[in-house]
Design an enzyme around this catalytic site. Sequence first.
Site, PDB file in Angstrom:
ATOM      1  N   ASP A  31     -23.810 -24.244 -14.130  1.00  0.00           N
ATOM      2  CA  ASP A  31     -23.844 -23.188 -13.101  1.00  0.00           C
ATOM      3  C   ASP A  31     -22.430 -22.943 -12.609  1.00  0.00           C
ATOM      4  OD1 ASP A  31     -24.457 -21.733 -10.587  1.00  0.00           O
ATOM      5  OD2 ASP A  31     -26.510 -22.415 -10.939  1.00  0.00           O
ATOM      6  N   GLY A  82     -27.925 -15.753 -13.956  1.00  0.00           N
ATOM      7  CA  GLY A  82     -27.862 -14.304 -14.017  1.00  0.00           C
ATOM      8  C   GLY A  82     -27.701 -13.746 -12.619  1.00  0.00           C
ATOM      9  N   LYS A  84     -28.970 -10.850  -9.859  1.00  0.00           N
ATOM     10  CA  LYS A  84     -30.328 -10.302  -9.704  1.00  0.00           C
ATOM     11  C   LYS A  84     -30.491  -9.255  -8.611  1.00  0.00           C
ATOM     12  CE  LYS A  84     -31.762 -13.798  -6.416  1.00  0.00           C
ATOM     13  NZ  LYS A  84     -32.775 -14.664  -5.874  1.00  0.00           N
ATOM     14  N   SER A 124     -38.191 -10.630 -16.132  1.00  0.00           N
ATOM     15  CA  SER A 124     -38.753 -10.181 -14.852  1.00  0.00           C
ATOM     16  C   SER A 124     -39.795  -9.098 -15.081  1.00  0.00           C
ATOM     17  CB  SER A 124     -37.608  -9.613 -14.011  1.00  0.00           C
ATOM     18  OG  SER A 124     -38.109  -8.894 -12.910  1.00  0.00           O
ATOM     19  N   TYR A 148     -30.140  -3.611 -13.471  1.00  0.00           N
ATOM     20  CA  TYR A 148     -30.582  -5.012 -13.528  1.00  0.00           C
ATOM     21  C   TYR A 148     -31.750  -5.154 -14.503  1.00  0.00           C
ATOM     22  CZ  TYR A 148     -33.375  -9.091 -12.216  1.00  0.00           C
ATOM     23  OH  TYR A 148     -34.132 -10.235 -12.261  1.00  0.00           O
ATOM     24  N   LYS A 152     -32.263  -7.122 -18.362  1.00  0.00           N
ATOM     25  CA  LYS A 152     -33.335  -8.043 -18.766  1.00  0.00           C
ATOM     26  C   LYS A 152     -33.998  -7.544 -20.048  1.00  0.00           C
ATOM     27  CE  LYS A 152     -33.103 -11.110 -15.477  1.00  0.00           C
ATOM     28  NZ  LYS A 152     -32.646 -12.465 -15.767  1.00  0.00           N
ATOM     29  N   PHE A 217     -41.076  -1.254   4.479  1.00  0.00           N
ATOM     30  CA  PHE A 217     -40.705  -0.015   3.798  1.00  0.00           C
ATOM     31  C   PHE A 217     -41.950   0.714   3.293  1.00  0.00           C
ATOM     32  CE2 PHE A 217     -36.895  -2.800   2.725  1.00  0.00           C
ATOM     33  CZ  PHE A 217     -36.105  -2.275   3.744  1.00  0.00           C
ATOM     34  N   ARG A 290     -38.800   2.409   0.353  1.00  0.00           N
ATOM     35  CA  ARG A 290     -37.518   2.035  -0.248  1.00  0.00           C
ATOM     36  C   ARG A 290     -37.455   2.678  -1.629  1.00  0.00           C
ATOM     37  NH1 ARG A 290     -36.434  -4.335  -1.105  1.00  0.00           N
ATOM     38  NH2 ARG A 290     -38.144  -4.052  -2.574  1.00  0.00           N
ATOM     39  N   GLY A 292     -37.164   3.401  -5.345  1.00  0.00           N
ATOM     40  CA  GLY A 292     -37.406   2.569  -6.525  1.00  0.00           C
ATOM     41  C   GLY A 292     -38.632   1.680  -6.404  1.00  0.00           C
TER      42      GLY A 292
HETATM   43  P1  NAD Z   1     -30.300 -17.291  -7.997  1.00  0.00           P
HETATM   44  O1  NAD Z   1     -29.202 -16.327  -7.768  1.00  0.00           O
HETATM   45  O2  NAD Z   1     -30.728 -18.142  -6.857  1.00  0.00           O
HETATM   46  O3  NAD Z   1     -29.944 -18.244  -9.222  1.00  0.00           O
HETATM   47  C1  NAD Z   1     -29.144 -17.831 -10.302  1.00  0.00           C
HETATM   48  C2  NAD Z   1     -28.140 -18.937 -10.582  1.00  0.00           C
HETATM   49  O4  NAD Z   1     -27.335 -18.550 -11.692  1.00  0.00           O
HETATM   50  C3  NAD Z   1     -27.191 -19.184  -9.409  1.00  0.00           C
HETATM   51  O5  NAD Z   1     -27.101 -20.578  -9.190  1.00  0.00           O
HETATM   52  C4  NAD Z   1     -25.855 -18.627  -9.891  1.00  0.00           C
HETATM   53  O6  NAD Z   1     -24.769 -19.314  -9.314  1.00  0.00           O
HETATM   54  C5  NAD Z   1     -25.971 -18.832 -11.393  1.00  0.00           C
HETATM   55  N1  NAD Z   1     -25.160 -17.913 -12.206  1.00  0.00           N
HETATM   56  C6  NAD Z   1     -25.116 -16.555 -12.133  1.00  0.00           C
HETATM   57  N2  NAD Z   1     -24.255 -16.088 -13.052  1.00  0.00           N
HETATM   58  C7  NAD Z   1     -23.762 -17.153 -13.726  1.00  0.00           C
HETATM   59  C8  NAD Z   1     -22.834 -17.306 -14.784  1.00  0.00           C
HETATM   60  N3  NAD Z   1     -22.226 -16.258 -15.328  1.00  0.00           N
HETATM   61  N4  NAD Z   1     -22.589 -18.545 -15.240  1.00  0.00           N
HETATM   62  C9  NAD Z   1     -23.184 -19.625 -14.695  1.00  0.00           C
HETATM   63  N5  NAD Z   1     -24.038 -19.541 -13.673  1.00  0.00           N
HETATM   64  C10 NAD Z   1     -24.339 -18.320 -13.194  1.00  0.00           C
HETATM   65  O7  NAD Z   1     -31.539 -16.458  -8.579  1.00  0.00           O
HETATM   66  P2  NAD Z   1     -33.018 -16.917  -8.857  1.00  0.00           P
HETATM   67  O8  NAD Z   1     -33.906 -16.169  -7.927  1.00  0.00           O
HETATM   68  O9  NAD Z   1     -33.112 -18.374  -8.905  1.00  0.00           O
HETATM   69  O10 NAD Z   1     -33.232 -16.282 -10.286  1.00  0.00           O
HETATM   70  C11 NAD Z   1     -33.043 -17.029 -11.478  1.00  0.00           C
HETATM   71  C12 NAD Z   1     -33.293 -16.116 -12.666  1.00  0.00           C
HETATM   72  O11 NAD Z   1     -34.608 -15.585 -12.582  1.00  0.00           O
HETATM   73  C13 NAD Z   1     -32.340 -14.933 -12.747  1.00  0.00           C
HETATM   74  O12 NAD Z   1     -32.015 -14.725 -14.107  1.00  0.00           O
HETATM   75  C14 NAD Z   1     -33.169 -13.781 -12.209  1.00  0.00           C
HETATM   76  O13 NAD Z   1     -32.770 -12.556 -12.739  1.00  0.00           O
HETATM   77  C15 NAD Z   1     -34.558 -14.168 -12.686  1.00  0.00           C
HETATM   78  N6  NAD Z   1     -35.627 -13.588 -11.866  1.00  0.00           N
HETATM   79  C16 NAD Z   1     -35.652 -13.828 -10.517  1.00  0.00           C
HETATM   80  C17 NAD Z   1     -36.649 -13.267  -9.740  1.00  0.00           C
HETATM   81  C18 NAD Z   1     -36.701 -13.511  -8.255  1.00  0.00           C
HETATM   82  O14 NAD Z   1     -37.428 -12.820  -7.558  1.00  0.00           O
HETATM   83  N7  NAD Z   1     -35.978 -14.469  -7.699  1.00  0.00           N
HETATM   84  C19 NAD Z   1     -37.632 -12.462 -10.337  1.00  0.00           C
HETATM   85  C20 NAD Z   1     -37.577 -12.251 -11.710  1.00  0.00           C
HETATM   86  C21 NAD Z   1     -36.566 -12.825 -12.476  1.00  0.00           C
HETATM   87  C1  UD1 Z   2     -37.867  -6.707  -6.150  1.00  0.00           C
HETATM   88  C2  UD1 Z   2     -37.168  -5.942  -7.208  1.00  0.00           C
HETATM   89  C3  UD1 Z   2     -37.678  -6.386  -8.571  1.00  0.00           C
HETATM   90  C4  UD1 Z   2     -37.530  -7.896  -8.750  1.00  0.00           C
HETATM   91  C5  UD1 Z   2     -38.286  -8.549  -7.596  1.00  0.00           C
HETATM   92  C6  UD1 Z   2     -38.205 -10.033  -7.630  1.00  0.00           C
HETATM   93  C7  UD1 Z   2     -36.705  -3.790  -6.124  1.00  0.00           C
HETATM   94  C8  UD1 Z   2     -36.985  -2.328  -6.134  1.00  0.00           C
HETATM   95  N1  UD1 Z   2     -37.394  -4.529  -7.011  1.00  0.00           N
HETATM   96  O1  UD1 Z   2     -39.206  -6.428  -6.301  1.00  0.00           O
HETATM   97  O2  UD1 Z   2     -36.988  -5.736  -9.594  1.00  0.00           O
HETATM   98  O3  UD1 Z   2     -38.082  -8.298  -9.985  1.00  0.00           O
HETATM   99  O4  UD1 Z   2     -37.722  -8.100  -6.360  1.00  0.00           O
HETATM  100  O5  UD1 Z   2     -36.879 -10.412  -7.379  1.00  0.00           O
HETATM  101  O6  UD1 Z   2     -35.868  -4.257  -5.361  1.00  0.00           O
HETATM  102  N2  UD1 Z   2     -40.384  -5.049   1.639  1.00  0.00           N
HETATM  103  C9  UD1 Z   2     -40.388  -4.673   2.959  1.00  0.00           C
HETATM  104  N3  UD1 Z   2     -39.335  -5.040   3.737  1.00  0.00           N
HETATM  105  C10 UD1 Z   2     -38.279  -5.771   3.250  1.00  0.00           C
HETATM  106  C11 UD1 Z   2     -38.295  -6.157   1.886  1.00  0.00           C
HETATM  107  C12 UD1 Z   2     -39.365  -5.764   1.101  1.00  0.00           C
HETATM  108  O7  UD1 Z   2     -41.309  -4.003   3.421  1.00  0.00           O
HETATM  109  O8  UD1 Z   2     -37.355  -6.070   4.015  1.00  0.00           O
HETATM  110  C13 UD1 Z   2     -41.554  -4.694   0.804  1.00  0.00           C
HETATM  111  C14 UD1 Z   2     -41.215  -3.870  -0.409  1.00  0.00           C
HETATM  112  O9  UD1 Z   2     -41.251  -2.512  -0.098  1.00  0.00           O
HETATM  113  C15 UD1 Z   2     -42.330  -4.305  -1.379  1.00  0.00           C
HETATM  114  C16 UD1 Z   2     -42.620  -5.769  -0.993  1.00  0.00           C
HETATM  115  O10 UD1 Z   2     -42.104  -5.907   0.338  1.00  0.00           O
HETATM  116  O11 UD1 Z   2     -43.497  -3.561  -1.140  1.00  0.00           O
HETATM  117  C17 UD1 Z   2     -41.916  -6.766  -1.896  1.00  0.00           C
HETATM  118  O12 UD1 Z   2     -40.534  -6.457  -1.940  1.00  0.00           O
HETATM  119  P1  UD1 Z   2     -39.473  -7.441  -2.630  1.00  0.00           P
HETATM  120  O13 UD1 Z   2     -39.640  -8.803  -2.107  1.00  0.00           O
HETATM  121  O14 UD1 Z   2     -38.131  -6.816  -2.512  1.00  0.00           O
HETATM  122  O15 UD1 Z   2     -39.943  -7.494  -4.147  1.00  0.00           O
HETATM  123  P2  UD1 Z   2     -40.203  -6.275  -5.184  1.00  0.00           P
HETATM  124  O16 UD1 Z   2     -39.985  -4.961  -4.573  1.00  0.00           O
HETATM  125  O17 UD1 Z   2     -41.502  -6.526  -5.834  1.00  0.00           O
END
Ligand code: NAD
Ligand code: UD1
Length: 341
Positions: A31, A82, A84, A124, A148, A152, A217, A290, A292
């Site tokens: 990381d 990654g 995000k 995702s 983003y 993916k 939102f 919001r 998107g």
């Molecule tokens: P996060 O930001 O908490 O964790 C990502 C980690 O990757 C961090 O520790 C960051 O420092 C590290 N990182 C980023 N770029 C790097 C690089 N170039 N080299 C080495 N380390 C690097 O995010 P998360 O929520 O734990 O998400 C993890 C993965 O899951 C991501 O790929 C994200 O896109 C995917 N994902 C997350 C969600 C979500 O809602 N959290 C949903 C769908 C997919």
């Molecule tokens: C978002 C990302 C999605 C990603 C996912 C998990 C967008 C448009 N989509 O999804 O690509 O895979 O996170 O990381 O950002 N909401 C509120 N108030 C807030 C925040 C969110 O009302 O302050 C609502 C949103 O409108 C939605 C729900 O809560 O209806 C969930 O939102 P969020 O947690 O951001 O996740 P996603 O929109 O599903």
Amino acid sequence: MTIMVTGGAGYIGSHVCVELMRAGHSIVIFDNFCNSHREAVNRIGVIAGVSPTVIDGDVRDRGLLASTLANYRCSAVIHLAGLKSIAESVSDPIRYYDNNVYGTLGLVQAMRDTGVHKLVFSSSATVYGAPVYLPLREDHPLAPCNPYGRTKLMIEQMLGDLAASDGSLKIAILRYFNPAGAHESGLIGEDPRGTPNNVMPFLAQVAIGRRPHLTIFGKDYDTPDGTGVRDYLHVTDLAVGHLRALDALERQDRIKVNLGTGRGTSVLDLVEAFSAACGKHIPVVFAPRREGDVASSYASCDLAQQILGWRATRDLKAMCRDAWKWQSSNPQGYGDPRSSS
Ligand code: NAD
Ligand code: UD1
């Protein structure tokens, strides 16, 4: 088995590391800490009872990746590293393509150079774009609507091409829905930098008093109460899904599955559940939709059950309870002065 976990210090990665170590695997966290805290690694060690190995490196550093894979004799990689943030990916797409796509390209090259054949990749539900039908099955059309999401999808396609060209590769693509909650110990959890984009950490920060209210939102969606519906899943269930995917790669070379619960929860349902978990009233303010956002999104979980033998076991109450335990024990996240005591 020694497993490299890229992004292992992050929100999901830290929970994946804990479950891997609990299952008896050795891990190497790779990381660059661009979105995580070193304290998270200490906490993983506390929960697991053994300190994990950590390499402070960037996945775009192919040489360091290869030497790490070789030195630690890794037999698999779980690739979570990654960026995000959707908004940031719109304003700075180069950073996203560079970090996510180029970073993954370097990783698969390093794996090839060192003869590592097993990969689990964090994709995702965002790859589906606006749902044409619900629940979303894995064969739903793919139409991500932001950079983003496109990173993916590009990575999924790149991994598909690789798998088709090299029969020795074993690749699992996991499409996460909405990870929420924290480890039941309250020691690790989600600690977003700046203002949280996602609803669950925002709610937790309102409950702890860091923010005055949750802005909801949209209240005019075509959903039972007018607010957006999502498939929240407990981050520990999600982490366990990675173990099941590693096991399943012993039986099957290519896997592409949703990880969700199959249940939709509205923002208002979530506020109510969180309020019950923390015993506090959560003030909300309604605002326009919001950009998107879609009305509803939730997974079909049949394939995960069939291929991985996995299904989520923790409910919304557990997600809210554990998110609150984490937030209330660490009001300022890992940056809290009490964190390291
Ligand atoms: P996060 O930001 O908490 O964790 C990502 C980690 O990757 C961090 O520790 C960051 O420092 C590290 N990182 C980023 N770029 C790097 C690089 N170039 N080299 C080495 N380390 C690097 O995010 P998360 O929520 O734990 O998400 C993890 C993965 O899951 C991501 O790929 C994200 O896109 C995917 N994902 C997350 C969600 C979500 O809602 N959290 C949903 C769908 C997919
Ligand atoms: C978002 C990302 C999605 C990603 C996912 C998990 C967008 C448009 N989509 O999804 O690509 O895979 O996170 O990381 O950002 N909401 C509120 N108030 C807030 C925040 C969110 O009302 O302050 C609502 C949103 O409108 C939605 C729900 O809560 O209806 C969930 O939102 P969020 O947690 O951001 O996740 P996603 O929109 O599903």
